[in-house]
Design a protein around this motif. Sequence first.
Motif, PDB file in Angstrom:
ATOM      1  N   LEU A  84       0.824  -1.214   0.000  1.00  0.00           N
ATOM      2  CA  LEU A  84       0.000   0.000   0.000  1.00  0.00           C
ATOM      3  C   LEU A  84       0.860   1.267   0.000  1.00  0.00           C
ATOM      4  O   LEU A  84       0.605   2.212  -0.756  1.00  0.00           O
ATOM      5  CB  LEU A  84      -0.918  -0.016   1.226  1.00  0.00           C
ATOM      6  CG  LEU A  84      -2.072   0.992   1.258  1.00  0.00           C
ATOM      7  CD1 LEU A  84      -2.979   0.807   0.058  1.00  0.00           C
ATOM      8  CD2 LEU A  84      -2.864   0.830   2.547  1.00  0.00           C
ATOM      9  N   THR A 119      -9.345   2.080  -3.231  1.00  0.00           N
ATOM     10  CA  THR A 119      -9.840   1.961  -1.860  1.00  0.00           C
ATOM     11  C   THR A 119     -11.358   1.811  -1.861  1.00  0.00           C
ATOM     12  O   THR A 119     -12.066   2.494  -2.609  1.00  0.00           O
ATOM     13  CB  THR A 119      -9.451   3.200  -1.037  1.00  0.00           C
ATOM     14  OG1 THR A 119      -8.047   3.187  -0.823  1.00  0.00           O
ATOM     15  CG2 THR A 119     -10.146   3.210   0.318  1.00  0.00           C
ATOM     16  N   GLY A 129      -6.765  -0.464  -0.658  1.00  0.00           N
ATOM     17  CA  GLY A 129      -6.952   0.233   0.596  1.00  0.00           C
ATOM     18  C   GLY A 129      -8.380   0.091   1.088  1.00  0.00           C
ATOM     19  O   GLY A 129      -9.273  -0.341   0.352  1.00  0.00           O
ATOM     20  N   THR A 137     -11.379   1.899   4.143  1.00  0.00           N
ATOM     21  CA  THR A 137     -11.684   2.917   5.141  1.00  0.00           C
ATOM     22  C   THR A 137     -11.762   2.279   6.522  1.00  0.00           C
ATOM     23  O   THR A 137     -11.838   1.043   6.657  1.00  0.00           O
ATOM     24  CB  THR A 137     -13.022   3.608   4.832  1.00  0.00           C
ATOM     25  OG1 THR A 137     -14.069   2.635   4.900  1.00  0.00           O
ATOM     26  CG2 THR A 137     -13.002   4.244   3.453  1.00  0.00           C
ATOM     27  N   GLU A 145      -4.662  -2.632   5.647  1.00  0.00           N
ATOM     28  CA  GLU A 145      -5.124  -1.931   4.453  1.00  0.00           C
ATOM     29  C   GLU A 145      -5.798  -0.588   4.769  1.00  0.00           C
ATOM     30  O   GLU A 145      -6.184   0.140   3.856  1.00  0.00           O
ATOM     31  CB  GLU A 145      -6.111  -2.814   3.672  1.00  0.00           C
ATOM     32  CG  GLU A 145      -5.481  -4.061   3.081  1.00  0.00           C
ATOM     33  CD  GLU A 145      -6.483  -4.935   2.339  1.00  0.00           C
ATOM     34  OE1 GLU A 145      -7.682  -4.587   2.305  1.00  0.00           O
ATOM     35  OE2 GLU A 145      -6.078  -5.979   1.804  1.00  0.00           O
ATOM     36  N   GLN A 146      -5.909  -0.252   6.043  1.00  0.00           N
ATOM     37  CA  GLN A 146      -6.648   0.963   6.410  1.00  0.00           C
ATOM     38  C   GLN A 146      -5.882   2.226   6.041  1.00  0.00           C
ATOM     39  O   GLN A 146      -4.702   2.380   6.364  1.00  0.00           O
ATOM     40  CB  GLN A 146      -6.947   0.969   7.906  1.00  0.00           C
ATOM     41  CG  GLN A 146      -7.784   2.166   8.361  1.00  0.00           C
ATOM     42  CD  GLN A 146      -8.192   2.053   9.810  1.00  0.00           C
ATOM     43  OE1 GLN A 146      -8.547   0.981  10.287  1.00  0.00           O
ATOM     44  NE2 GLN A 146      -8.147   3.166  10.534  1.00  0.00           N
ATOM     45  N   VAL A 147      -6.570   3.136   5.364  1.00  0.00           N
ATOM     46  CA  VAL A 147      -6.016   4.436   4.989  1.00  0.00           C
ATOM     47  C   VAL A 147      -6.724   5.507   5.803  1.00  0.00           C
ATOM     48  O   VAL A 147      -7.951   5.507   5.905  1.00  0.00           O
ATOM     49  CB  VAL A 147      -6.203   4.710   3.482  1.00  0.00           C
ATOM     50  CG1 VAL A 147      -5.728   6.124   3.125  1.00  0.00           C
ATOM     51  CG2 VAL A 147      -5.460   3.677   2.649  1.00  0.00           C
ATOM     52  N   TYR A 176      -5.454   7.875  -6.855  1.00  0.00           N
ATOM     53  CA  TYR A 176      -6.187   7.267  -5.742  1.00  0.00           C
ATOM     54  C   TYR A 176      -7.643   7.133  -6.173  1.00  0.00           C
ATOM     55  O   TYR A 176      -8.323   8.129  -6.449  1.00  0.00           O
ATOM     56  CB  TYR A 176      -6.089   8.150  -4.498  1.00  0.00           C
ATOM     57  CG  TYR A 176      -6.636   7.535  -3.239  1.00  0.00           C
ATOM     58  CD1 TYR A 176      -5.838   6.732  -2.428  1.00  0.00           C
ATOM     59  CD2 TYR A 176      -7.956   7.760  -2.848  1.00  0.00           C
ATOM     60  CE1 TYR A 176      -6.331   6.172  -1.257  1.00  0.00           C
ATOM     61  CE2 TYR A 176      -8.456   7.204  -1.680  1.00  0.00           C
ATOM     62  CZ  TYR A 176      -7.648   6.413  -0.894  1.00  0.00           C
ATOM     63  OH  TYR A 176      -8.129   5.850   0.269  1.00  0.00           O
ATOM     64  N   HIS A 198     -10.353  10.181   7.004  1.00  0.00           N
ATOM     65  CA  HIS A 198      -9.856   9.451   5.844  1.00  0.00           C
ATOM     66  C   HIS A 198      -9.094  10.388   4.916  1.00  0.00           C
ATOM     67  O   HIS A 198      -8.031  10.031   4.389  1.00  0.00           O
ATOM     68  CB  HIS A 198     -11.014   8.783   5.090  1.00  0.00           C
ATOM     69  CG  HIS A 198     -10.566   7.935   3.932  1.00  0.00           C
ATOM     70  ND1 HIS A 198      -9.998   6.698   4.111  1.00  0.00           N
ATOM     71  CD2 HIS A 198     -10.568   8.168   2.593  1.00  0.00           C
ATOM     72  CE1 HIS A 198      -9.679   6.193   2.921  1.00  0.00           C
ATOM     73  NE2 HIS A 198     -10.002   7.065   1.990  1.00  0.00           N
TER      74      HIS A 198
END
Length: 315
Positions: A194, A202, A229, A231, A244-246, A258, A269
Amino acid sequence: MILIVAEHAGGKLGKSTLEMVTAARESGREGPITLLVLGQGVAAVAKEAAAVADQVLVADLPGLAQYNAEVWAAATAQIAQEGEASTVIIGGSRSGREYAPRVAVKLDAPYLEDATKLSSNGAALQAQRYTYLARVTETVEADGLVVVTVKPGSFAPASPATAAGEEYDVEVTLPASRVEVTGKSVEKSSRVALTEADVIVTGGRGVGSPENFSAYVEGLADAIGAGVGATRAVVDAGWRPYAEQVGQTGKTVQPKAYIALGVSGAVQHLSGMGKSKHIIAINKDADAPIFKVADYGIVGDVNAIVPALIEAAKQ
């Protein structure tokens, strides 16, 4: 000198190291930009480092083969003292945040954490960082020798220097380790990491279900060779792993593109991906906050639009 502790893995310099070099160049502090490479068998990493730094210090020792917070802190503090560093910059990775405070204590220096911007105010070093769940940006400053961690993804990767830096071997006194590593596992994935990805897809709660996430978010990412990605809402629901959290409580990324699918665009976020070069959003809610930062937006149902994108990408 400005001392940067290089982050590397698999014999390659990490993208975060190039971001720290940019932070050092923008800091306004004087002195050569120096990369400290800790590890064993790091000749290839040192060669990469020489392309972006004024000088490279290499501590290639068996005792540095495995990361250890106490050992890394001791080695970094020793080199900083011997080189009369004005600034020590460490990556804001999980390991960096673990040993950076120890370095500050050993050097009796101020510690500025999770910087997203660096500059000088006379003799003081100023750092911007997020606070109050990323709703506020505060500026903090400190004089003299300062230890800083840089939030990953906050700076653009540095371009090569005009001339290659010189490499020097250094000797460090390592303390006896009080921690023993009994095993190590590496997550295997065919996708690009990532934080290293140039393109990220995402997914948010708007995709509807874990099955839709796999079909549409992963499907589009695989079709175009992108990272995946998610949330915080998706991660909290158990659809995807935390890795994987953005966002403000996840990773900060700065890809060339993105692609946000079913992402509402909460401020937490946006703080993790707002510096992306191009933002593409698909959401059926025309008033979703994500559209305020998107370069391209499609108002519509992700489940109807993305399959067509995947098919087009495959063709």
